[in-house]
Scaffold this active site. Sequence first.
Site, PDB file in Angstrom:
ATOM      1  CB  THR A  63      -0.862   0.021   1.274  1.00 16.33           C
ATOM      2  OG1 THR A  63      -1.531  -1.226   1.371  1.00 16.33           O
ATOM      3  CG2 THR A  63      -1.872   1.132   1.254  1.00 16.33           C
ATOM      4  CB  THR A  81      13.543  10.692  -1.672  1.00 17.94           C
ATOM      5  OG1 THR A  81      14.943  10.976  -1.738  1.00 17.94           O
ATOM      6  CG2 THR A  81      13.329   9.298  -2.221  1.00 17.94           C
TER       7      THR A  81
HETATM    8  O1  DON Z   1      14.288   5.014  -0.655  1.00 14.53           O
HETATM    9  C1  DON Z   1      15.395   5.026  -0.097  1.00 14.53           C
HETATM   10  O2  DON Z   1      15.728   4.228   0.744  1.00 14.53           O
HETATM   11  C2  DON Z   1      16.365   6.137  -0.457  1.00 14.53           C
HETATM   12  N1  DON Z   1      16.196   6.456  -1.848  1.00 14.53           N
HETATM   13  C3  DON Z   1      16.115   7.316   0.444  1.00 14.53           C
HETATM   14  C4  DON Z   1      17.020   8.444   0.133  1.00 14.53           C
HETATM   15  C5  DON Z   1      17.109   9.429   1.206  1.00 14.53           C
HETATM   16  O3  DON Z   1      16.493   9.353   2.244  1.00 14.53           O
HETATM   17  C6  DON Z   1      18.040  10.532   0.947  1.00 14.53           C
HETATM   18  N2  DON Z   1      18.027  11.425   2.027  1.00 14.53           N
HETATM   19  N3  DON Z   1      18.225  11.969   2.882  1.00 14.53           N
END
Ligand code: DON
Length: 252
Positions: A63, A81
């Site tokens: 979900t 992100t």
């Molecule tokens: O989805 C993820 O695990 C990563 N792409 C997250 C990236 C992220 O949190 C970058 N930031 N601070």
Amino acid sequence: MKLAFADRAFWLGDSDFVQVPRGLAAKEYARSLAQKINLDHATAVASHGMPSDWLTNSFRKHTTHFSAADSEGNWVACTATVNTSFGSKVVIPGTGVVMNNQMDDFSIQPGVTNFFGLIGAEANAIAPGKRPLSSMSPTIVLANEKPILSLGAAGGPKIITQVVCELCELLDLHMTLEQALKQPRIHHQWFPDRLMIEPSLPAHLQQELRRRGHILEIIPSMGVSQILQRAPGAESFAGGADPRAGGTARGW
Ligand code: DON
């Protein structure tokens, strides 16, 4: 943290492609992992665990959670992100939209680390149409079926450990939002075998952790969390912004 990240490295991947065992989230499996924790010494975690019904009971569809909280009782928690700074550094001409580089959340080869130092296995290998693993953890907590907390964070894999620590601090230790947000953070992701800590963790705790066999790495500041809370039955909300990022929570 180590035990959970060992499981993540082995079991997790897009559930349209791989069978992710439901047992990973079972209380009985959590108890079996908890029994492996030795309070007097760091526990060596050589490999992932085995939920008892891993072959027959797996997650199918996921979900997607979006977040919003208002006086009428609507709540949302949403984490978005582009992955690392400016993502893929490609902007779609004329739109200003930056393309992400979330491909890095796949495991490109068993044992090869990604940007965040995470390793993975076949379950999270790249394949056409497959989604990479994500550490993003937008979370809403219910009490008597009513939302009482909405929280989430930035920080790659440190999102998971921020959210888990904040849930313990708020729900188990009954801290205020401000107290929870300013607690020194700790993070372990199984590989490398290092307990990352913020320098504000009291020296006697650092010393005691080292004595128990943890290998410490000091990281100046870990992640950014935001938390929204409404006590059960209360009318008003409390909001907390992470002091590491210097923002404020706003209400209207
Ligand atoms: O989805 C993820 O695990 C990563 N792409 C997250 C990236 C992220 O949190 C970058 N930031 N601070």
